[in-house]
Write a protein that holds these residues in place. Structure first.
Motif, PDB file in Angstrom:
ATOM      1  N   GLY A 108       0.815  -1.212   0.000  1.00 49.74           N
ATOM      2  CA  GLY A 108       0.000   0.000   0.000  1.00 49.74           C
ATOM      3  C   GLY A 108       0.847   1.260   0.000  1.00 49.74           C
ATOM      4  N   ALA A 109       1.898   1.262   0.835  1.00 51.97           N
ATOM      5  CA  ALA A 109       2.798   2.417   0.874  1.00 51.97           C
ATOM      6  C   ALA A 109       3.512   2.594  -0.464  1.00 51.97           C
ATOM      7  CB  ALA A 109       3.820   2.223   2.000  1.00 51.97           C
ATOM      8  N   SER A 110       3.932   1.478  -1.067  1.00 46.43           N
ATOM      9  CA  SER A 110       4.624   1.560  -2.355  1.00 46.43           C
ATOM     10  C   SER A 110       3.698   2.067  -3.445  1.00 46.43           C
ATOM     11  CB  SER A 110       5.170   0.175  -2.741  1.00 46.43           C
ATOM     12  OG  SER A 110       6.089  -0.305  -1.782  1.00 46.43           O
ATOM     13  N   THR A 111       2.430   1.638  -3.386  1.00 45.16           N
ATOM     14  CA  THR A 111       1.453   2.113  -4.368  1.00 45.16           C
ATOM     15  C   THR A 111       1.265   3.619  -4.250  1.00 45.16           C
ATOM     16  OG1 THR A 111       0.302  -0.022  -4.302  1.00 45.16           O
ATOM     17  CG2 THR A 111      -0.911   1.861  -5.193  1.00 45.16           C
ATOM     18  N   VAL A 112       1.196   4.114  -3.024  1.00 46.33           N
ATOM     19  CA  VAL A 112       1.067   5.557  -2.820  1.00 46.33           C
ATOM     20  C   VAL A 112       2.294   6.293  -3.335  1.00 46.33           C
ATOM     21  CG1 VAL A 112       0.907   7.387  -1.073  1.00 46.33           C
ATOM     22  CG2 VAL A 112      -0.507   5.333  -0.867  1.00 46.33           C
ATOM     23  N   PRO A 163       2.648  19.373  -8.841  1.00 45.74           N
ATOM     24  CA  PRO A 163       2.616  19.068  -7.405  1.00 45.74           C
ATOM     25  C   PRO A 163       1.225  18.924  -6.797  1.00 45.74           C
ATOM     26  CG  PRO A 163       3.234  21.364  -7.780  1.00 45.74           C
ATOM     27  CD  PRO A 163       3.226  20.700  -9.124  1.00 45.74           C
ATOM     28  N   ASP A 164       0.184  19.440  -7.462  1.00 43.78           N
ATOM     29  CA  ASP A 164      -1.171  19.329  -6.922  1.00 43.78           C
ATOM     30  C   ASP A 164      -1.927  18.115  -7.453  1.00 43.78           C
ATOM     31  OD1 ASP A 164      -0.817  21.675  -5.495  1.00 43.78           O
ATOM     32  OD2 ASP A 164      -1.532  22.934  -7.159  1.00 43.78           O
ATOM     33  N   ALA A 165      -1.248  17.271  -8.190  1.00 41.79           N
ATOM     34  CA  ALA A 165      -1.922  16.150  -8.848  1.00 41.79           C
ATOM     35  C   ALA A 165      -2.526  15.168  -7.849  1.00 41.79           C
ATOM     36  CB  ALA A 165      -0.947  15.426  -9.773  1.00 41.79           C
ATOM     37  N   MET A 166      -1.856  14.908  -6.733  1.00 41.59           N
ATOM     38  CA  MET A 166      -2.372  13.928  -5.768  1.00 41.59           C
ATOM     39  C   MET A 166      -3.674  14.416  -5.133  1.00 41.59           C
ATOM     40  SD  MET A 166      -0.763  11.089  -5.673  1.00 41.59           S
ATOM     41  CE  MET A 166      -1.350  10.387  -4.140  1.00 41.59           C
ATOM     42  N   THR A 167      -3.777  15.691  -4.806  1.00 37.04           N
ATOM     43  CA  THR A 167      -5.010  16.201  -4.223  1.00 37.04           C
ATOM     44  C   THR A 167      -6.107  16.383  -5.265  1.00 37.04           C
ATOM     45  OG1 THR A 167      -4.153  18.458  -4.434  1.00 37.04           O
ATOM     46  CG2 THR A 167      -3.846  17.346  -2.317  1.00 37.04           C
ATOM     47  N   ASP A 168      -5.723  16.566  -6.541  1.00 39.09           N
ATOM     48  CA  ASP A 168      -6.721  16.734  -7.600  1.00 39.09           C
ATOM     49  C   ASP A 168      -7.390  15.408  -7.961  1.00 39.09           C
ATOM     50  OD1 ASP A 168      -6.206  19.416  -7.691  1.00 39.09           O
ATOM     51  OD2 ASP A 168      -4.804  19.294  -9.380  1.00 39.09           O
ATOM     52  N   TYR A 169      -6.586  14.385  -8.221  1.00 36.08           N
ATOM     53  CA  TYR A 169      -7.157  13.099  -8.644  1.00 36.08           C
ATOM     54  C   TYR A 169      -6.301  11.894  -8.252  1.00 36.08           C
ATOM     55  CZ  TYR A 169      -3.660  13.109 -12.404  1.00 36.08           C
ATOM     56  OH  TYR A 169      -2.491  13.116 -13.114  1.00 36.08           O
ATOM     57  N   GLY A 170      -5.015  12.087  -8.004  1.00 39.96           N
ATOM     58  CA  GLY A 170      -4.118  10.954  -7.786  1.00 39.96           C
ATOM     59  C   GLY A 170      -4.450  10.125  -6.565  1.00 39.96           C
ATOM     60  N   TRP A 171      -5.060  10.730  -5.547  1.00 44.00           N
ATOM     61  CA  TRP A 171      -5.382   9.994  -4.320  1.00 44.00           C
ATOM     62  C   TRP A 171      -6.357   8.850  -4.582  1.00 44.00           C
ATOM     63  CZ3 TRP A 171     -10.398   9.596  -2.564  1.00 44.00           C
ATOM     64  CH2 TRP A 171     -11.321  10.461  -3.127  1.00 44.00           C
ATOM     65  N   ARG A 172      -7.161   8.948  -5.657  1.00 37.42           N
ATOM     66  CA  ARG A 172      -8.154   7.916  -5.952  1.00 37.42           C
ATOM     67  C   ARG A 172      -7.514   6.616  -6.454  1.00 37.42           C
ATOM     68  NH1 ARG A 172     -13.298  10.196  -6.249  1.00 37.42           N
ATOM     69  NH2 ARG A 172     -13.352  12.488  -6.460  1.00 37.42           N
ATOM     70  N   ILE A 173      -6.396   6.713  -7.120  1.00 37.54           N
ATOM     71  CA  ILE A 173      -5.805   5.555  -7.818  1.00 37.54           C
ATOM     72  C   ILE A 173      -5.486   4.408  -6.881  1.00 37.54           C
ATOM     73  CG2 ILE A 173      -3.850   4.801  -9.221  1.00 37.54           C
ATOM     74  CD1 ILE A 173      -3.828   7.608 -10.471  1.00 37.54           C
ATOM     75  N   PRO A 174      -4.796   4.623  -5.750  1.00 40.96           N
ATOM     76  CA  PRO A 174      -4.499   3.480  -4.869  1.00 40.96           C
ATOM     77  C   PRO A 174      -5.751   2.746  -4.378  1.00 40.96           C
ATOM     78  CG  PRO A 174      -3.137   5.363  -4.300  1.00 40.96           C
ATOM     79  CD  PRO A 174      -4.163   5.865  -5.265  1.00 40.96           C
ATOM     80  N   PHE A 175      -6.826   3.484  -4.084  1.00 40.01           N
ATOM     81  CA  PHE A 175      -8.055   2.834  -3.631  1.00 40.01           C
ATOM     82  C   PHE A 175      -8.700   2.020  -4.753  1.00 40.01           C
ATOM     83  CE2 PHE A 175      -7.764   6.436  -0.636  1.00 40.01           C
ATOM     84  CZ  PHE A 175      -7.820   5.740   0.554  1.00 40.01           C
ATOM     85  N   LEU A 176      -8.655   2.527  -5.975  1.00 40.37           N
ATOM     86  CA  LEU A 176      -9.236   1.792  -7.100  1.00 40.37           C
ATOM     87  C   LEU A 176      -8.426   0.547  -7.449  1.00 40.37           C
ATOM     88  CD1 LEU A 176     -10.230   4.810  -9.393  1.00 40.37           C
ATOM     89  CD2 LEU A 176     -11.714   3.449  -7.896  1.00 40.37           C
ATOM     90  N   VAL A 177      -7.126   0.588  -7.174  1.00 42.86           N
ATOM     91  CA  VAL A 177      -6.292  -0.601  -7.394  1.00 42.86           C
ATOM     92  C   VAL A 177      -6.767  -1.757  -6.518  1.00 42.86           C
ATOM     93  CG1 VAL A 177      -3.958  -1.524  -7.049  1.00 42.86           C
ATOM     94  CG2 VAL A 177      -4.271   0.672  -8.183  1.00 42.86           C
ATOM     95  N   ALA A 178      -7.394  -1.439  -5.386  1.00 40.59           N
ATOM     96  CA  ALA A 178      -7.868  -2.480  -4.476  1.00 40.59           C
ATOM     97  C   ALA A 178      -8.981  -3.319  -5.075  1.00 40.59           C
ATOM     98  CB  ALA A 178      -8.361  -1.839  -3.177  1.00 40.59           C
ATOM     99  N   ILE A 179      -9.660  -2.849  -6.127  1.00 41.04           N
ATOM    100  CA  ILE A 179     -10.771  -3.607  -6.715  1.00 41.04           C
ATOM    101  C   ILE A 179     -10.289  -4.909  -7.347  1.00 41.04           C
ATOM    102  CG2 ILE A 179     -12.592  -3.569  -8.451  1.00 41.04           C
ATOM    103  CD1 ILE A 179     -12.939  -0.592  -7.883  1.00 41.04           C
ATOM    104  N   PRO A 180      -9.326  -4.902  -8.290  1.00 40.25           N
ATOM    105  CA  PRO A 180      -8.851  -6.184  -8.816  1.00 40.25           C
ATOM    106  C   PRO A 180      -8.132  -7.032  -7.764  1.00 40.25           C
ATOM    107  CG  PRO A 180      -7.506  -4.363  -9.653  1.00 40.25           C
ATOM    108  CD  PRO A 180      -8.684  -3.759  -8.985  1.00 40.25           C
TER     109      PRO A 180
END
Length: 583
Positions: free
Chosen positions: A247-251, A264-281
């Protein structure tokens, strides 16, 4: 004295006295399941010889008489067919199916812990001052506050319908909730109300986790051979910390990629969603593994044990109130040990990224990356420590964990304040040392404290109460103590306090290494080992047959209402192993 006169008159040799001294001098007769009377060896000669032939004396489980049921219950000797033989191929399948579930649970912890500062901007941007971070950390804490509810419901359910079914349910709930977090609206749309759906999904995760770890530890401990339970059970927490590192590595990887692409604002704009969506598969794979694992042999054997349904029996299947009534002392021991384990464990994993970023001043990327190599090395050491516990016992390993916690915490946080990469890595390694000794034996030591018929439920109560009140709230309390006192060493003192409580509990617990689980038959890897165990059952001090489901049921003559009918059973038939079928 009466027992000794009976034995002397019957001509039984001195071996009987050793058996009596080890296992108890009285039997209890129960009339209608209610009134108990102590009946010392009133049936002179025949009863004493019959008892010696069975070689089993247990103060709570000698003779049960019921005129209503027209039967009596006697004890028999352990036989080869009783011993549970688990092949390594089946054991590996069972372990892998549980490890992947713990991987998913801690993958989410890793994501949330390492994104705490980012999620503060996403969900609580309108909160004043430092309140936003506390609200985000409360989302982490709230999942732990719900865990006891999940444990109270899912634990006893697992004792009734089976470990595998409940573990499948918890995995499904967790995977769905984690994936949905990645689809939530932010504070830009809902303001401070955006935190509410996040809290709800964290509560779903907490409810499912209330049955996940307790069920997984129960499952692997019941599947593992007695002589190597520490080794095999340690792989459960290997999955936990590898999952957290993943999880830490994914972040960290997501941060590096999206900030390189979008700034630099990419994580607060949309990037934070990606690690959680990776949890689906990942969740889909974990659910598939859970469908493949079999039920534990100990639970299947317990289903055929007539004692299990007796709600007044400490070794029977109990509800929540029954578990507290019969096992409250052991529950307190478990709570203390779990609190010591998880205050240190969650400080290392879930809170450390926040601490490094806010108190030490390292970058978000460095905070996410720093613990990954430490967790991977620590995970690789867990099976070695588990194997060590199989040799020297669980209590000495807990002792090492407690002492190293008290000795290393303050120096570790002192070195951490230097702020350079080498100092941060060294400090995290120092924190990881006691954590490794704690968690390596948690899955083998804690479930062994409780009997099989109520193990899932009792383990769920002890573990979830401790984690909810003390372990999982470590990030929140640690940050609050720093804010209150201004002392950046408060997390170290918090961890050391619970280590001291854990040390006191460790001194009170029974050693369980190399022994069968309470209420279960012995578990071995080969039939040859089973034969050896049965042949040595009278001399083996590690074998307590008094808690095993070795009852046989004999009919009582019509109209008999007193203990005199106990003499109607033929002790010679029992000695020859020709036991009647249960009534």
């Amino acid at each position: 004295m009466l027992a000794r006169r009976v034995l002397a008159d019957s001509g039984v040799d001195d071996r009987v006295h050793a058996v009596l001294a080890r296992a108890g001098r009285t039997w209890h007769a129960r009339y209608h399941g209610e009134r108990r009377v102590t009946c010392g060896f009133f049936k002179v000669g025949r009863i004493a010889l019959s008892a010696f032939n069975r070689h089993t004396f247990h103060p709570h489980r000698g003779v049960t008489l019921s005129s209503r049921k027209k039967s009596i219950t006697r004890r028999r000797r352990l036989e080869v067919d009783d011993v549970l033989v688990v092949k390594k191929s089946r054991l590996r399948t069972a372990i892998s199916g549980t490890v992947v579930g713990n991987f998913m649970e801690w993958f989410d912890f890793g994501i949330y812990g390492y994104l705490a500062v980012t999620l503060t901007v996403v969900f609580t941007s309108d909160a004043p001052g430092g309140l936003g971070l506390l609200l985000t950390l409360f989302g982490f804490a709230i999942s732990f506050l719900v865990r006891p509810l999940g444990g109270f419901i899912l634990g006893p359910l697992g004792d009734r319908i089976g470990r595998q079914r409940v573990l499948f349910l918890t995995m499904t709930m967790m995977a769905i909730a984690t994936g949905l977090i990645g689809l939530l609206p932010t504070s830009d749309l809902l303001g401070l109300w955006a935190i509410v759906p996040l809290y709800f999904l964290k509560m779903v995760q907490g409810f499912s986790t209330g049955g996940e770890y307790a069920g997984a530890t129960t499952y692997v401990s019941e599947f593992s051979p007695d002589r190597s339970r520490g080794y095999w059970s340690s792989f459960l927490d290997v999955g936990s910390y590898v999952g957290f590192a993943a999880g830490a590595s994914t972040v960290a990887l997501t941060t590096w990629i999206v900030e390189g692409i979008s700034g630099p604002d990419a994580m607060t704009d949309y990037g934070w969603r990606i690690p959680f969506l990776v949890a689906i598969p990942l969740g889909a794979v974990a659910i598939w593994f859970r469908l493949r694992i079999p039920e534990t042999p100990a639970f299947e054997a317990e289903e055929h044990d007539g004692r299990a349904a007796d709600g007044s029996d400490p070794l029977g299947r109990l509800g929540i109130l029954g578990i507290f009534r019969h096992h409250w002392r052991v529950i307190l021991i478990g709570i203390a040990l779990v609190s010591a384990t998880n205050t240190a464990g969650y400080a290392l994993t879930s809170y450390m990224p926040t601490y490094l970023e806010t108190e030490v001043g390292v970058s978000n990327l460095m905070a996410a990356v720093a613990t990954v190599p430490v967790l991977i090395v620590m995970s690789a050491c867990l099976p070695l420590i588990g194997k060590l516990s199989d040799r020297i016992g669980r209590k000495p390993v807990y002792g090492i964990a407690v002492v190293s916690t008290i000795v290393l915490m303050v120096p570790a946080f002192t070195i951490m304040q230097i702020g350079q990469e080498w100092a941060v890595m060294l400090a995290l390694a120092m924190v990881a040392i006691p954590v490794a000794f704690y968690v390596a034996i948690a899955a083998s030591a804690l479930p062994a404290l409780f009997p099989t018929a109520s193990r899932f439920g009792a383990m769920a109560i002890a573990y979830n109460l401790a984690v909810s009140l003390f372990g999982g709230t470590t990030p929140l309390f640690s940050q609050a103590l720093i804010d209150l006192t201004g002392n950046t060493y408060m997390p170290a003192f918090y961890i050391m306090f619970f280590a001291a409580l854990g040390g006191i509990a460790m001194l009170s617990m029974k050693e369980t290494a190399k022994r069968p689980l309470m209420g279960s038959f012995p578990t071995v890897e080969t039939r040859a080992e089973a034969k050896e165990l049965v042949a040595e059952q009278d001399e083996n001090e590690l074998l307590d047959t008094g808690t095993m489901p070795l009852d046989i049921i004999l009919p009582v003559k019509e109209g008999t209402t007193d203990a005199a009918s106990l003499g109607d059973a033929d002790p010679e038939a029992e000695a020859s192993g020709k036991h009647p079928e249960p009534v």
